[in-house]
Write an enzyme that holds these catalytic residues in place. Structure first.
Site, short mmCIF file in Angstrom:
data_model
loop_
_atom_site.label_atom_id
_atom_site.label_comp_id
_atom_site.label_asym_id
_atom_site.label_seq_id
_atom_site.Cartn_x
_atom_site.Cartn_y
_atom_site.Cartn_z
N GLY A 14 10.51 49.32 46.29
CA GLY A 14 9.99 50.09 45.15
C GLY A 14 8.62 50.67 45.45
O GLY A 14 8.09 50.57 46.57
N GLN A 15 8.03 51.25 44.39
CA GLN A 15 6.71 51.89 44.52
C GLN A 15 5.63 50.93 44.98
O GLN A 15 4.87 51.24 45.89
CB GLN A 15 6.24 52.33 43.14
CG GLN A 15 6.82 53.47 42.45
CD GLN A 15 5.76 53.89 41.45
OE1 GLN A 15 4.95 54.75 41.79
NE2 GLN A 15 5.73 53.28 40.28
N ARG A 92 8.11 50.00 32.79
CA ARG A 92 8.29 50.64 31.49
C ARG A 92 8.15 52.15 31.63
O ARG A 92 7.57 52.66 32.58
CB ARG A 92 7.31 50.09 30.46
CG ARG A 92 5.87 50.43 30.72
CD ARG A 92 4.95 49.96 29.59
NE ARG A 92 3.56 49.96 30.02
CZ ARG A 92 2.53 50.07 29.21
NH1 ARG A 92 2.70 50.19 27.91
NH2 ARG A 92 1.30 50.05 29.67
N ASN A 105 14.09 42.44 32.08
CA ASN A 105 13.52 41.80 33.28
C ASN A 105 13.51 40.28 33.23
O ASN A 105 13.53 39.64 34.29
CB ASN A 105 12.07 42.28 33.49
CG ASN A 105 12.01 43.72 33.99
OD1 ASN A 105 12.99 44.24 34.52
ND2 ASN A 105 10.86 44.36 33.84
N VAL A 129 4.05 39.86 39.37
CA VAL A 129 3.52 41.20 39.06
C VAL A 129 4.45 41.92 38.08
O VAL A 129 3.99 42.64 37.19
CB VAL A 129 3.37 42.01 40.38
CG1 VAL A 129 2.94 43.45 40.09
CG2 VAL A 129 2.37 41.34 41.32
N GLY A 130 5.76 41.72 38.22
CA GLY A 130 6.75 42.41 37.39
C GLY A 130 6.52 42.13 35.92
O GLY A 130 6.28 40.99 35.52
N ASN A 131 6.59 43.15 35.10
CA ASN A 131 6.23 43.03 33.68
C ASN A 131 7.37 42.62 32.77
O ASN A 131 8.52 42.93 33.06
CB ASN A 131 5.68 44.39 33.20
CG ASN A 131 4.22 44.55 33.56
OD1 ASN A 131 3.46 43.62 33.46
ND2 ASN A 131 3.85 45.77 33.97
N ASP A 159 -6.47 44.65 35.64
CA ASP A 159 -7.30 44.85 34.44
C ASP A 159 -8.77 44.57 34.75
O ASP A 159 -9.66 45.29 34.30
CB ASP A 159 -6.80 43.94 33.31
CG ASP A 159 -5.30 44.07 33.12
OD1 ASP A 159 -4.84 45.20 32.90
OD2 ASP A 159 -4.58 43.06 33.22
N ARG A 162 -10.06 47.48 36.75
CA ARG A 162 -10.24 48.64 35.87
C ARG A 162 -11.51 48.50 35.04
O ARG A 162 -12.29 49.45 34.88
CB ARG A 162 -9.02 48.76 34.94
CG ARG A 162 -7.78 49.24 35.63
CD ARG A 162 -6.55 49.07 34.75
NE ARG A 162 -5.38 49.72 35.36
CZ ARG A 162 -4.14 49.53 34.98
NH1 ARG A 162 -3.87 48.70 33.97
NH2 ARG A 162 -3.15 50.16 35.58
N HIS A 187 -1.43 40.36 30.05
CA HIS A 187 -1.50 41.68 30.68
C HIS A 187 -0.73 42.64 29.77
O HIS A 187 0.44 42.94 29.97
CB HIS A 187 -0.89 41.64 32.08
CG HIS A 187 -0.81 43.01 32.71
ND1 HIS A 187 -1.92 43.77 33.00
CD2 HIS A 187 0.25 43.76 33.09
CE1 HIS A 187 -1.55 44.91 33.52
NE2 HIS A 187 -0.23 44.94 33.59
#
Ligand code: NAD
Ligand code: LMR
Length: 329
Positions: A14-15, A92, A105, A129-131, A159, A162, A187
């Site tokens: 994936g990304q 999402r 998920n 990490v997966g939400n 977060d 950021r 998160h």
């Protein structure tokens, strides 16, 4: 040279996978003297794409990359792993909250928790990490009861990064001068980036940035809504910055926090700060690279307490939802 550390990454085609694997293989996680074995886990339909990623990893000729295994078998993928970075899941789309992904998920993390318990090394540590990552981590941990609770982490470092970046820009200071930035809770859009305890060049942020309306308003919402803003702008969720935050998280847990500073990661709550036990809750954490602990005695004023309670309430709702779905007992 040290013996290799074995790292599993799910969702490797994936990304985020495409951003994180090359950095792990180049030494960004464990330093320039530490070889790694990479275990790349994907669902079967993504294996051809993963084959392309493996070709590219080969083509980098990374000196530290000892071996690569690409597989859709969880038992093969988690065999003997020292670190498992659980990314594989659906991101999402615009207009959704991360918790809307629980139905899709959540169940992924049952099988992954069980497979980690069956196969991983005795010292395994897991970063989800997966939400929605806090509650997915709770699901995995509940399905691997023999793996101690202090080995499970969910990512809020993005977060933290950021928040530091926003504060540095507002103060006109280098981002490296921002320290002691705690992210409390989930998160999600209720997460609380605690500017009251953060410092810029050793000074309280509330002294360095006199615009307290911004701190209590625009700063909070910018950090809380950053993921959604990126999805709106890119049409895809954050990937390079998420991979970078995962690298930062594992590197810090492996090598330690600087003296007097802390980092943020969601861990299994132990009652600190009055948070309900067993929620995966982001706290300020310090570590020597082996043992970590929740930093005690961080002042929580009335404003902060209200925000922390709101994010705790959301996590309790998520916990009740996954109980109702039968994903945890
Ligand atoms: P993506 O769609 O690009 O890649 C996800 C990959 O996971 C796909 O290749 C897919 O085949 C794979 N996958 C799906 N189910 C799987 C399973 N059961 N086992 C193994 N692999 C599986 O998504 P992405 O952009 O890489 O994002 C992945 C996840 O990370 C999303 O849930 C996203 O919301 C989350 N995320 C979290 C943070 C954070 O700060 N915690 C930041 C960014 C993204
Ligand atoms: C982020 O914070 O960028 C990720 O959790 C992706 C998202 O859904 O916002």
């Amino acid at each position: 040279m040290n013996p290799p550390i074995t790292v599993a990454v799910t969702g490797a085609a994936g990304q985020i996978g495409y951003s994180i694997l090359f950095r792990i293989a180049s030494g960004a996680l464990f330093g320039p003297d530490q070889p790694v074995n990479l275990r790349l886990i994907e669902i079967e339909p993504a294996l051809p794409a993963l084959g392309g990623v493996v070709m590219e990893l080969d083509d980098c000729a990374f000196p530290l990359l000892n071996s690569i295994t690409a597989t859709s078998s969880l038992d093969e993928g988690f065999k003997g792993v020292n670190w498992a970075i659980l990314v594989g899941s659906v991101p999402r789309k615009a207009g959704m909250e991360r918790a809307d992904l629980l139905n899709i998920n959540g169940k992924i993390f049952i099988g992954q928790g069980q497979a980690i318990q069956r196969n991983a090394a005795a010292d395994v540590r897991v970063l989800v990490v997966g939400n929605p990552c806090n509650t997915n981590c709770l699901i995995a941990m509940n399905n691997a009861k023999d793996v101690p609770a202090d080995r499970w982490f969910a990512m809020t470092r993005l977060d933290e990064n950021r928040a530091k970046s926003q504060l540095a820009q507002k103060a006109g200071a280098p981002v490296s001068s921002v320290t002691n930035l705690a992210i409390w809770g989930n998160h999600s859009s209720t997460m609380y980036p605690d500017f009251f305890n953060a410092k810029i060049g050793g000074r309280p942020v509330t002294d360095a940035i006199p615009d307290h309306d911004w701190l209590k308003g625009g700063f909070l919402t910018t950090v809380q809504q950053r993921g959604a803003a990126i999805i709106k702008a890119r049409g895809l969720s954050s990937a390079a910055s998420a991979a970078n935050a995962a690298i930062d998280t594992v590197r810090t847990l492996h090598s330690g926090t600087p003296a007097g500073d802390f980092t943020s990661v969601a861990v299994c709550a132990d009652g600190s700060y009055g948070i309900d036990k067993d929620l995966m809750f982001s706290f300020p954490i310090k570590t020597d690279g082996k043992k970590w602990e929740v930093v005690q005695g961080v002042p929580v004023n009335e404003f902060s307490q209200e925000k922390i309670k709101a994010t705790e309430a959301e996590l309790k709702d998520e916990q009740a939802a996954v109980k109702a779905l039968g994903l945890i007992s």
